[in-house]
Design a protein around this motif. Structure first.
Motif, short mmCIF file in Angstrom:
data_model
loop_
_atom_site.label_atom_id
_atom_site.label_comp_id
_atom_site.label_asym_id
_atom_site.label_seq_id
_atom_site.Cartn_x
_atom_site.Cartn_y
_atom_site.Cartn_z
N VAL A 1 0.84 -1.20 0.00
CA VAL A 1 0.00 0.00 0.00
C VAL A 1 0.88 1.25 0.00
O VAL A 1 0.64 2.20 -0.76
N THR A 2 1.90 1.25 0.84
CA THR A 2 2.76 2.43 0.99
C THR A 2 3.49 2.76 -0.31
O THR A 2 3.50 3.92 -0.75
N GLY A 3 4.09 1.75 -0.95
CA GLY A 3 4.79 1.99 -2.20
C GLY A 3 3.87 2.49 -3.29
O GLY A 3 4.22 3.38 -4.08
N THR A 4 2.65 1.95 -3.32
CA THR A 4 1.66 2.39 -4.31
C THR A 4 1.28 3.85 -4.09
O THR A 4 1.18 4.64 -5.03
N LEU A 5 1.07 4.23 -2.83
CA LEU A 5 0.67 5.59 -2.52
C LEU A 5 1.75 6.61 -2.88
O LEU A 5 1.44 7.72 -3.34
N TYR A 6 3.01 6.24 -2.70
CA TYR A 6 4.09 7.16 -3.05
C TYR A 6 4.07 7.48 -4.54
O TYR A 6 4.24 8.63 -4.95
N THR A 7 3.85 6.45 -5.35
CA THR A 7 3.77 6.69 -6.79
C THR A 7 2.53 7.51 -7.14
O THR A 7 2.59 8.41 -7.99
N ASP A 8 1.41 7.22 -6.50
CA ASP A 8 0.19 7.96 -6.78
C ASP A 8 0.33 9.44 -6.42
O ASP A 8 -0.22 10.32 -7.10
N ILE A 9 1.07 9.74 -5.35
CA ILE A 9 1.28 11.13 -4.97
C ILE A 9 2.10 11.84 -6.04
O ILE A 9 1.80 12.98 -6.42
N LEU A 10 3.14 11.18 -6.52
CA LEU A 10 3.94 11.78 -7.59
C LEU A 10 3.09 12.07 -8.83
O LEU A 10 3.22 13.12 -9.46
N LEU B 1 1.71 15.76 -7.62
CA LEU B 1 2.84 16.54 -8.14
C LEU B 1 2.90 16.56 -9.66
O LEU B 1 3.80 17.19 -10.23
N ASN B 2 1.96 15.84 -10.30
CA ASN B 2 1.85 15.84 -11.77
C ASN B 2 3.13 15.37 -12.46
O ASN B 2 3.49 15.84 -13.54
N VAL B 3 3.83 14.42 -11.83
CA VAL B 3 5.03 13.84 -12.45
C VAL B 3 4.58 12.78 -13.46
O VAL B 3 3.83 11.87 -13.10
N ILE C 1 -4.98 17.61 -13.89
CA ILE C 1 -5.24 16.36 -13.19
C ILE C 1 -5.80 15.34 -14.18
O ILE C 1 -6.79 15.60 -14.85
N ASP C 2 -5.14 14.18 -14.28
CA ASP C 2 -5.52 13.12 -15.21
C ASP C 2 -5.30 13.54 -16.67
O ASP C 2 -5.83 12.91 -17.58
N HIS C 3 -4.57 14.60 -16.90
CA HIS C 3 -4.25 15.07 -18.25
C HIS C 3 -2.78 15.44 -18.29
O HIS C 3 -2.18 15.81 -17.27
N SER C 4 -2.20 15.35 -19.47
CA SER C 4 -0.77 15.62 -19.61
C SER C 4 -0.44 17.11 -19.70
O SER C 4 0.73 17.48 -19.60
N ASN C 5 -1.46 17.96 -19.89
CA ASN C 5 -1.19 19.38 -20.03
C ASN C 5 -0.88 20.03 -18.69
O ASN C 5 -1.30 19.53 -17.63
N PRO C 6 -0.12 21.12 -18.66
CA PRO C 6 0.16 21.84 -17.41
C PRO C 6 -1.10 22.56 -16.92
O PRO C 6 -2.06 22.75 -17.70
N PRO C 7 -1.15 22.95 -15.66
CA PRO C 7 -2.32 23.68 -15.14
C PRO C 7 -2.59 24.95 -15.94
O PRO C 7 -1.67 25.64 -16.37
N MET C 8 -3.88 25.24 -16.14
CA MET C 8 -4.28 26.43 -16.88
C MET C 8 -4.37 27.63 -15.94
O MET C 8 -4.32 27.48 -14.71
N PRO C 9 -4.52 28.85 -16.49
CA PRO C 9 -4.65 30.04 -15.64
C PRO C 9 -5.84 29.93 -14.68
O PRO C 9 -6.83 29.26 -14.98
N PRO C 10 -5.75 30.58 -13.51
CA PRO C 10 -6.84 30.52 -12.52
C PRO C 10 -8.20 30.92 -13.09
O PRO C 10 -9.23 30.36 -12.67
N ALA C 11 -8.22 31.86 -14.02
CA ALA C 11 -9.51 32.29 -14.59
C ALA C 11 -10.23 31.14 -15.27
O ALA C 11 -11.46 31.01 -15.16
#
Length: 426
Positions: free
Chosen positions: A90-99, A103-105, A402-412
């Motif tokens: 569980v721990t090893g899986t969670l570390y990858t999921d966090i990345l 962190l969008n790695v 999130i769940d997409h390869s593009n970087p985050p868009m502007p806040p607007a």
């Protein structure tokens, strides 16, 4: 590979071997542990709403405790050993999921990083102990290296398994076949005479995506969009209970029979062990076989990636045409669930407007986790309504990367899609 279980080394005090004999029971219970680790983590993270990071902290603390207990033992004992495997899975899986999720790695980077890290662990282990054999885990340093390697293999197996699904678009059921076939091929090469230590660790890594895919297949809902995967709809909690029961039954059996205790196994197979010697020529042929297997796997993945398959973009295109009046899409959903979803969307919108990008992203991630967790119960209530909300949810997640390869868009843009989502939910 030596099977010596008692040998005085410069590394510290002597113990009986702390790792079970590698029999069929070893692999059965290893896959069971991997499956329950995946489904149980999903249940705590999403169903209970604990969140990915909090779940990781909880299991890290549990891992430290159970590992401390395991390290204090002087011999292999089934229950604490396999409990440690469940927790570390569980721990090893969670570390990858966090990345990946926090962190969008990209998964290919995670796979590369964990591969290098595992090579460093094995290299250091070999330079210090001159063996990577699990039959010689007889000192505290060797056992420490062993558990560190196990932790990294779970993280690596998670990254490579998820990356494979991302590349191919395979369903959970179909995705079981690749790691299963690779393990079968590795077993055949090992029986031919390939290096047993290398064979063991390759198979060990592959059992993680195998067990996780089995868990996803069992837990995934039967109802799906055309072209999307279907599962057996057991849910993460039921899947966890089933596999925990199977693990407990297997551990009880091993505790009673001691058939996986190295000393007992060697005594029962002494004649065979005495006749077994490594053949350098066969090991070289086996190594070439592993290389060919890797090339063939890479070719298969490249081919599968080039084939049309369901991905985030097609799903968005197919569902974006569904338009419903404000509040209509969630009319048949339980009010409590709708309220929880709206609360997270409102929090994300508030943080985005105040300039708290980290808080907005975290709330959007929690919203995605809760929406995914509720899919099995909400989708059957109103397929059209669920599809409408899911389409807008995907648009919102894309603005955060999130769940997409593009970087985050502007806040607007984030505020716009969150507001549209809240409007759809009434």
């Amino acid at each position: 590979m030596t099977t010596t279980t008692e040998a005085r080394t410069r590394s510290g005090r002597l113990m009986l071997n702390k790792v079970p004999e590698v029999t069929v029971w070893f692999w059965v219970i290893k896959i069971l542990c991997t499956t329950v680790g995946e489904s149980f983590a999903d249940w705590i993270n999403m169903k209970l709403g604990v969140g990915l990071v909090n779940t990781a902290w909880i299991f890290t603390a549990v891992f430290v405790v159970v590992l401390a207990v395991q390290l204090r033992l002087k011999r292999y004992v089934p229950f604490p050993y396999w409990l440690t495997v469940v927790v570390v899975s569980v721990t090893g899986t969670l570390y990858t999921d966090i990345l990946t999720d926090q962190l969008n790695v990209p998964l290919w980077i995670s796979s590369a990083v964990f591969s290098v890290l595992l090579a460093v662990v094995f290299g250091t282990w070999w330079l210090r102990e001159r063996t990577l054999s699990i039959h010689s885990v007889t000192t505290l340093p060797r056992e420490s290296f062993y558990w560190l390697a196990v932790l990294v293999t779970f993280a690596l197996g998670t990254a490579t398994g998820d990356w494979t699904l991302e590349l191919t678009g395979w369903s959970p059921g179909a995705s079981v076949l690749l790691p299963l076939g690779l393990i079968a091929a590795i077993t055949a090469l090992w029986r031919f005479g390939a290096n047993p230590v290398l064979s063991f660790w390759l198979a060990y890594i592959l059992t993680r995506p195998l067990g996780a895919n089995i868990g996803d297949w069992l837990a995934s809902p039967k109802i799906a969009q055309p072209g999307e995967p279907t599962g057996l709809d057991l849910g993460t909690f039921t899947t966890s209970l089933i596999f925990l029961g199977l693990i407990l039954a297997t551990v009880v059996y091993l505790t009673v029979t001691r058939s996986d205790v190295t000393e007992t196994y060697e005594a029962a197979h002494a004649a065979h062990a005495a006749q077994t010697t490594g053949d350098p020529r066969r090991e070289r042929v086996g190594l070439a076989g592993f290389a060919l297997l890797a090339v063939a796997t890479a070719g298969l993945l490249v081919w599968a990636h080039s084939q049309p398959h369901v991905g985030p973009a097609p799903e968005e295109d197919n569902t974006s045409a569904v338009q419903m009046a404000p509040g209509e899409a969630v009319k048949k959903f339980p009010p409590a669930k709708v309220t929880a979803l709206k609360a997270l969307a409102s929090t994300s919108l508030k943080d985005a407007r105040s300039g708290d990008a980290k808080g907005a992203h975290a709330a959007a991630q929690s919203l995605r986790d809760l929406w995914d967790a509720d899919q099995a119960s909400l989708q059957p209530l109103d397929q059209t309504g669920w599809t409408s909300i899911d389409a807008q949810m995907d648009k919102m997640l894309k603005t955060f990367g999130i769940d997409h390869s593009n970087p985050p868009m502007p806040p607007a843009q984030q505020e716009k899609e969150l507001s549209a989502l809240l409007t759809d939910m009434g």
